[in-house]
Design a protein around this motif. Structure first.
Motif, PDB file in Angstrom:
ATOM      1  N   PHE A   1     -10.031   8.600  16.267  1.00 10.65           N
ATOM      2  CA  PHE A   1      -8.912   7.816  16.772  1.00 10.65           C
ATOM      3  C   PHE A   1      -8.633   8.273  18.207  1.00 10.65           C
ATOM      4  CE2 PHE A   1      -8.656   8.306  12.242  1.00 10.65           C
ATOM      5  CZ  PHE A   1      -8.409   7.022  11.785  1.00 10.65           C
ATOM      6  N   ALA A   2      -8.403   7.302  19.110  1.00 15.00           N
ATOM      7  CA  ALA A   2      -8.230   7.632  20.529  1.00 15.00           C
ATOM      8  C   ALA A   2      -7.018   6.902  21.092  1.00 15.00           C
ATOM      9  CB  ALA A   2      -9.490   7.256  21.307  1.00 15.00           C
ATOM     10  N   TRP A   3      -6.492   7.433  22.213  1.00 18.49           N
ATOM     11  CA  TRP A   3      -5.314   6.845  22.840  1.00 18.49           C
ATOM     12  C   TRP A   3      -5.353   7.109  24.345  1.00 18.49           C
ATOM     13  CZ3 TRP A   3      -5.445  10.613  19.128  1.00 18.49           C
ATOM     14  CH2 TRP A   3      -5.228  11.932  19.548  1.00 18.49           C
ATOM     15  N   SER A   4      -4.540   6.359  25.075  1.00 19.45           N
ATOM     16  CA  SER A   4      -4.440   6.562  26.521  1.00 19.45           C
ATOM     17  C   SER A   4      -3.524   7.753  26.808  1.00 19.45           C
ATOM     18  CB  SER A   4      -3.896   5.297  27.186  1.00 19.45           C
ATOM     19  OG  SER A   4      -2.599   4.991  26.679  1.00 19.45           O
TER      20      SER A   4
ATOM     21  N   ILE B   1      -0.482   8.888  10.218  1.00 22.98           N
ATOM     22  CA  ILE B   1      -1.048   7.792   9.428  1.00 22.98           C
ATOM     23  C   ILE B   1      -0.165   7.590   8.207  1.00 22.98           C
ATOM     24  CG2 ILE B   1      -3.042   6.953   8.121  1.00 22.98           C
ATOM     25  CD1 ILE B   1      -4.836   8.572   9.928  1.00 22.98           C
ATOM     26  N   ASN B   2       0.370   6.383   8.076  1.00 25.79           N
ATOM     27  CA  ASN B   2       1.316   6.066   6.997  1.00 25.79           C
ATOM     28  C   ASN B   2       2.460   7.078   6.950  1.00 25.79           C
ATOM     29  OD1 ASN B   2      -0.149   3.819   6.280  1.00 25.79           O
ATOM     30  ND2 ASN B   2      -1.175   4.782   4.552  1.00 25.79           N
ATOM     31  N   GLY B   3       2.939   7.462   8.148  1.00 28.64           N
ATOM     32  CA  GLY B   3       4.080   8.355   8.253  1.00 28.64           C
ATOM     33  C   GLY B   3       3.775   9.823   8.070  1.00 28.64           C
TER      34      GLY B   3
ATOM     35  N   TYR C   1      -3.615   0.747   6.554  1.00 23.00           N
ATOM     36  CA  TYR C   1      -3.052   2.002   7.051  1.00 23.00           C
ATOM     37  C   TYR C   1      -2.289   1.731   8.346  1.00 23.00           C
ATOM     38  CZ  TYR C   1      -6.242   4.137   3.706  1.00 23.00           C
ATOM     39  OH  TYR C   1      -6.899   4.478   2.552  1.00 23.00           O
ATOM     40  N   LYS C   2      -1.116   2.360   8.481  1.00 25.34           N
ATOM     41  CA  LYS C   2      -0.294   2.217   9.682  1.00 25.34           C
ATOM     42  C   LYS C   2      -0.415   3.489  10.515  1.00 25.34           C
ATOM     43  CE  LYS C   2       2.978  -1.023   7.594  1.00 25.34           C
ATOM     44  NZ  LYS C   2       2.441  -2.165   8.358  1.00 25.34           N
ATOM     45  N   LEU C   3      -0.737   3.318  11.815  1.00 22.99           N
ATOM     46  CA  LEU C   3      -1.011   4.446  12.700  1.00 22.99           C
ATOM     47  C   LEU C   3      -0.084   4.428  13.906  1.00 22.99           C
ATOM     48  CD1 LEU C   3      -3.783   4.043  11.128  1.00 22.99           C
ATOM     49  CD2 LEU C   3      -4.892   4.857  13.195  1.00 22.99           C
ATOM     50  N   TYR C   4       0.286   5.628  14.369  1.00 26.10           N
ATOM     51  CA  TYR C   4       0.889   5.777  15.691  1.00 26.10           C
ATOM     52  C   TYR C   4       0.643   7.198  16.174  1.00 26.10           C
ATOM     53  CZ  TYR C   4       4.965   8.106  13.529  1.00 26.10           C
ATOM     54  OH  TYR C   4       5.789   8.963  12.842  1.00 26.10           O
ATOM     55  N   VAL C   5       0.734   7.382  17.502  1.00 27.96           N
ATOM     56  CA  VAL C   5       0.576   8.698  18.122  1.00 27.96           C
ATOM     57  C   VAL C   5       1.879   9.033  18.827  1.00 27.96           C
ATOM     58  CG1 VAL C   5      -0.708  10.071  19.802  1.00 27.96           C
ATOM     59  CG2 VAL C   5      -1.901   8.370  18.398  1.00 27.96           C
TER      60      VAL C   5
ATOM     61  N   ILE D   1       0.239   0.443  14.819  1.00 27.84           N
ATOM     62  CA  ILE D   1      -0.789  -0.558  14.529  1.00 27.84           C
ATOM     63  C   ILE D   1      -1.174  -0.468  13.057  1.00 27.84           C
ATOM     64  CG2 ILE D   1      -1.674  -0.429  16.890  1.00 27.84           C
ATOM     65  CD1 ILE D   1      -4.144   1.025  15.724  1.00 27.84           C
ATOM     66  N   THR D   2      -1.767  -1.545  12.541  1.00 26.41           N
ATOM     67  CA  THR D   2      -2.252  -1.583  11.158  1.00 26.41           C
ATOM     68  C   THR D   2      -3.759  -1.775  11.173  1.00 26.41           C
ATOM     69  OG1 THR D   2      -0.177  -2.544  10.368  1.00 26.41           O
ATOM     70  CG2 THR D   2      -2.095  -2.744   8.930  1.00 26.41           C
TER      71      THR D   2
END
Length: 365
Positions: free
Chosen positions: A79-82, A97-99, A123-127, A142-143
């Motif tokens: 998983f990658a992000w800016s 992932i999923n909280g 699955y729900k993702l955030y950073v 995102i899902t």
């Protein structure tokens, strides 16, 4: 260190303002003025930063997840992000992932690879990142989907799940249940009878969803199937293209009869020893071979009467296999010609080895 510098800085400054030589001697007699000034400068710098942290209320700048994309299938566990940024600096990044916190990395790392597998589902993702003052910023959630299994398909004939090689009516109702946790592509669903695609009604549990997880398919065969064997095939794919084909073959089409209402018999009870008979009456949906079985309360078969489609088989029994109303006469005798004893009896109306009706009668002499 901040507390020590703050104390040192304040004391030296106060003494200097008073013109006291203690400012020069504070750190020892042999410490020259240049060293004192350097220490004061370092302490002032640290205190300035400390004040900046304490007063900072601005969160790090927004950033985004760059892989995977929202609404897509998980094809790897990376998983990658800016990058984010902040005027006082950020402490690092956390992947949820999923909280649930799955990984933490430093501020210079913009990706993480997890050592785990994902079962089918969404699955729900955030950073999340935060600065040294504790201000937080997280990416838009995102899902994504894990998908390894094609849709599950179950075929029902007249609301029953039957095995291949079963007998079916010539005009059955075909229903299909399709499920997939990642979402079904409704446009992919096809129902074919003997390799001919038919227009079936499709209903989704969530009608507003483009990719529902549950779909029901129904098709009523209006033109009777020819006598012989037939095949029903259903095809469906999920939103990512994983396809499943279910085939129910060697289905033998027969003229299966149904009864209208419940069979009745009269008189009931009746007296066979006094020459009295009873009539078992029922209505059939169509001409069919019918067999009536009569059992005593101990489960022993007392009488069997086989009736041909459209007419009578045994003289005196009446018609029993024709479309519409039928009356079958029983004189109270067994297959061996003996009059049965007093008691309760159960009868079954059977067609194509299937019970289509039943009732109770009594003998009382």
């Amino acid at each position: 260190m901040k507390a020590i510098c703050k104390s040192t800085y304040n004391e030296v400054r106060n003494n200097a303002q008073k013109g006291s030589l203690a400012a020069l001697l504070f750190l020892g007699e042999n410490v020259n003025l240049n060293k004192i000034l350097i220490i004061i400068f370092i302490c002032a710098t640290i205190l300035t930063g400390y004040k900046a942290y304490a007063q900072d209320t601005t969160s790090p700048i927004p950033f985004l997840i760059t892989y995977p994309y929202d609404g897509t299938e998980i094809t790897s566990t990376t998983f990658a992000w800016s990058a984010s940024a902040d005027d006082v600096g950020i402490t690092g990044y956390e992947l949820y992932i999923n909280g649930e916190l799955k990984a933490s990395v430093d501020s210079s790392t913009l990706y993480v690879t997890l050592n785990e597998s994902f079962s089918d589902g969404s699955y729900k993702l955030y950073v999340l990142t935060k600065d040294y003052s504790g201000n937080k910023t997280k990416t838009p959630e995102i899902t994504v989907y894990a998908n390894t299994i094609a849709p599950a398909i179950k075929i029902y004939i007249d609301n029953e799940e039957i095995p291949a090689g079963s007998s079916i009516r010539r005009m059955p109702l075909v229903t299909v249940a399709i499920t997939d946790v990642t979402g079904i592509d409704k446009n992919s669903i096809k129902l074919a009878i003997d390799d001919k695609i038919v227009a079936a009604s499709i209903q989704a549990q969530d009608s507003s969803s483009q990719h529902p997880s549950d779909c029901a398919l129904s098709y009523k065969i209006e033109t009777p199937l020819s006598a012989g064997t037939h095949t029903i095939k259903v095809e469906a794919a999920d939103q990512f293209g994983s396809k499943n084909i279910s085939v129910l073959g060697q289905l033998e089409a027969k003229e299966v009869v149904t009864l209208s209402g419940t069979p009745i018999n009269y008189p009931n009870p009746f007296k066979p020893k006094h020459g009295q008979s009873t009539k078992i009456a029922y209505s059939l949906s169509n001409d069919a071979s019918i067999t009536i079985y009569i059992y005593d309360i101990n489960g022993q078969m007392t009488k069997r009467m086989a009736l041909s489609p459209g007419g009578e088989t045994s003289p005196g029994t009446g018609s029993g296999g024709r479309q519409g109303y039928n009356e079958v006469i029983w004189d109270g005798k067994t297959d061996y010609g003996n009059i049965v004893g007093n008691g309760a009896y159960i009868y079954f109306v059977v067609s194509a080895e299937k019970i289509v009706g039943n009732g109770q009668l009594a003998v009382y002499d």
